[in-house]
Design a protein around this motif. Structure first.
Motif, PDB file in Angstrom:
ATOM      1  N   ASP A 264       0.829  -1.196   0.000  1.00 47.24           N
ATOM      2  CA  ASP A 264       0.000   0.000   0.000  1.00 47.24           C
ATOM      3  C   ASP A 264       0.868   1.251   0.000  1.00 47.24           C
ATOM      4  O   ASP A 264       2.060   1.203   0.356  1.00 47.24           O
ATOM      5  CB  ASP A 264      -0.929   0.011   1.218  1.00 47.24           C
ATOM      6  CG  ASP A 264      -1.963  -1.106   1.156  1.00 47.24           C
ATOM      7  OD1 ASP A 264      -2.343  -1.473   0.034  1.00 47.24           O
ATOM      8  OD2 ASP A 264      -2.373  -1.593   2.230  1.00 47.24           O
ATOM      9  N   ALA A 265       0.264   2.367  -0.370  1.00 44.15           N
ATOM     10  CA  ALA A 265       1.032   3.610  -0.511  1.00 44.15           C
ATOM     11  C   ALA A 265       1.657   4.057   0.802  1.00 44.15           C
ATOM     12  O   ALA A 265       2.718   4.687   0.811  1.00 44.15           O
ATOM     13  CB  ALA A 265       0.120   4.707  -1.057  1.00 44.15           C
ATOM     14  N   ASN A 266       1.024   3.734   1.923  1.00 44.60           N
ATOM     15  CA  ASN A 266       1.528   4.179   3.220  1.00 44.60           C
ATOM     16  C   ASN A 266       2.263   3.088   3.986  1.00 44.60           C
ATOM     17  O   ASN A 266       2.593   3.277   5.164  1.00 44.60           O
ATOM     18  CB  ASN A 266       0.361   4.700   4.071  1.00 44.60           C
ATOM     19  CG  ASN A 266      -0.227   5.980   3.506  1.00 44.60           C
ATOM     20  OD1 ASN A 266       0.482   6.946   3.263  1.00 44.60           O
ATOM     21  ND2 ASN A 266      -1.533   5.982   3.277  1.00 44.60           N
ATOM     22  N   ASP A 267       2.520   1.944   3.363  1.00 40.41           N
ATOM     23  CA  ASP A 267       3.281   0.888   4.023  1.00 40.41           C
ATOM     24  C   ASP A 267       4.763   1.234   4.050  1.00 40.41           C
ATOM     25  O   ASP A 267       5.232   2.102   3.298  1.00 40.41           O
ATOM     26  CB  ASP A 267       3.071  -0.443   3.307  1.00 40.41           C
ATOM     27  CG  ASP A 267       1.704  -1.040   3.597  1.00 40.41           C
ATOM     28  OD1 ASP A 267       1.109  -0.655   4.619  1.00 40.41           O
ATOM     29  OD2 ASP A 267       1.236  -1.872   2.808  1.00 40.41           O
ATOM     30  N   LEU A 268       5.480   0.539   4.908  1.00 41.83           N
ATOM     31  CA  LEU A 268       6.913   0.811   5.056  1.00 41.83           C
ATOM     32  C   LEU A 268       7.673   0.397   3.791  1.00 41.83           C
ATOM     33  O   LEU A 268       7.371  -0.647   3.195  1.00 41.83           O
ATOM     34  CB  LEU A 268       7.468   0.050   6.259  1.00 41.83           C
ATOM     35  CG  LEU A 268       6.938   0.474   7.619  1.00 41.83           C
ATOM     36  CD1 LEU A 268       7.451  -0.470   8.703  1.00 41.83           C
ATOM     37  CD2 LEU A 268       7.367   1.899   7.947  1.00 41.83           C
ATOM     38  N   PRO A 269       8.681   1.168   3.390  1.00 48.03           N
ATOM     39  CA  PRO A 269       9.457   0.837   2.182  1.00 48.03           C
ATOM     40  C   PRO A 269      10.538  -0.199   2.480  1.00 48.03           C
ATOM     41  O   PRO A 269      11.737   0.070   2.374  1.00 48.03           O
ATOM     42  CB  PRO A 269      10.062   2.188   1.796  1.00 48.03           C
ATOM     43  CG  PRO A 269      10.254   2.895   3.103  1.00 48.03           C
ATOM     44  CD  PRO A 269       9.094   2.461   3.981  1.00 48.03           C
ATOM     45  N   ILE A 270      10.129  -1.406   2.882  1.00 51.63           N
ATOM     46  CA  ILE A 270      11.112  -2.397   3.332  1.00 51.63           C
ATOM     47  C   ILE A 270      11.997  -2.888   2.188  1.00 51.63           C
ATOM     48  O   ILE A 270      13.146  -3.283   2.423  1.00 51.63           O
ATOM     49  CB  ILE A 270      10.425  -3.572   4.047  1.00 51.63           C
ATOM     50  CG1 ILE A 270       9.337  -4.206   3.184  1.00 51.63           C
ATOM     51  CG2 ILE A 270       9.803  -3.101   5.362  1.00 51.63           C
ATOM     52  CD1 ILE A 270       8.650  -5.392   3.855  1.00 51.63           C
TER      53      ILE A 270
END
Length: 285
Positions: A264-270
């Protein structure tokens, strides 16, 4: 994850991003508008009810329940944000622990093939953990030649390979017992981080709590028009739509950020964090 300038108010107000809740709620907002218009027509035009009717006192109930629903939504969003922020702290710890392990090994190990092994496996753990948390299926040949069994816990397999290598180096007298203890503590932190991330991933907000909030918002909104049309007339349509937009948006935002490991757009950029770990480890070792 969306990158933005928090000081640019104009962009926030007049630009609609694909992650905005407005787009997701448009169908429901249209339904709420039509429903409010229908209630207003029945009460004002068809039944011709006056303001002395008991239905005009319904806003008293809404004023009492408004405080309750605000408390529930504040708790909901705070709980979801705590999960998001804890996930970010865990991945920040993984970055630091990967750097620390790489720096220690770069000083301890003298032979290039030993250094190359950890140069591949340390960032490999972060990459495989990101795939593990996002449920991305991978083949047996996974990360730059690391052989894994896709039917078993993949991060544990990589951690075990690093433990085995450290033990072999100790048996070969390439590292001392004190160095073994130090390196074991660093490797243990990898598994601790993995377990904490899995706890967030596999333990959602209790169903009863989440379902109750959704039902509360729905019935709260569906009863608003019965009282508002007496004081606002057909202007109750945009008012009710706006109230629904605010309340439903808070719930949608909480749903999205309570599981920070995804796409999702607001998930962490792991995935980006994993790439940075690979870059830094290769610079150190």
């Amino acid at each position: 994850m969306v990158q933005y300038n928090p000081k640019d108010w104009i962009v926030f107000i007049f630009r609609f991003h694909k992650s905005d809740t407005f787009r997701k709620l448009i169908p429901m907002m249209l339904f709420i508008g039509a429903y409010t218009g229908g209630v207003g027509y029945l009460e004002l035009e068809y039944w011709k009810l006056s303001q002395k009717n008991h239905l005009s006192n319904i806003p008293v109930m809404h004023s009492m329940l408004g405080f309750v629903i605000s408390l529930l939504l504040v708790f909901r969003t705070n709980t979801a944000y705590d999960r998001w922020w804890e996930g970010r702290k865990l991945w920040g710890a993984l970055v630091n622990n990967s750097r620390n392990l790489a720096m220690k090994l770069s000083v301890i190990l003298k032979e290039e093939h030993d250094r190359a092994y950890f140069r591949k496996l340390i960032p490999g753990y972060a990459s495989i953990l990101s795939k593990h948390l996002t449920d991305v299926e991978t083949s047996l040949q996974l990360y730059e030649g690391i052989d894994l069994d896709n039917h078993k816990h993949r991060p544990n397999q990589v951690a075990k390979m690093m433990y085995q290598k450290i033990t072999d180096l100790h048996e070969q007298k390439k590292i001392t017992g004190d160095q073994l203890i130090i390196l074991n503590a660093e490797l243990q932190s990898f598994t601790d981080i993995c377990g904490a991330c899995e706890r967030i991933k596999n333990t959602p907000i209790p169903y009863s709590y989440s379902a109750f909030i959704k039902k509360f918002i729905f019935f709260y909104i569906m009863t608003l028009p019965f009282g508002y049309v007496f004081s606002l007339g057909y202007y109750a349509i945009p008012v009710v739509i706006f109230i629904f937009y605010v309340l439903a948006s808070l719930e949608l935002i909480a749903e999205e950020i309570e599981d920070p490991f995804g796409f999702d757009a607001n998930d962490l950029p792991i995935e980006k964090i994993s790439a940075n770990i690979k870059k830094h480890v290769e610079e150190i070792i």
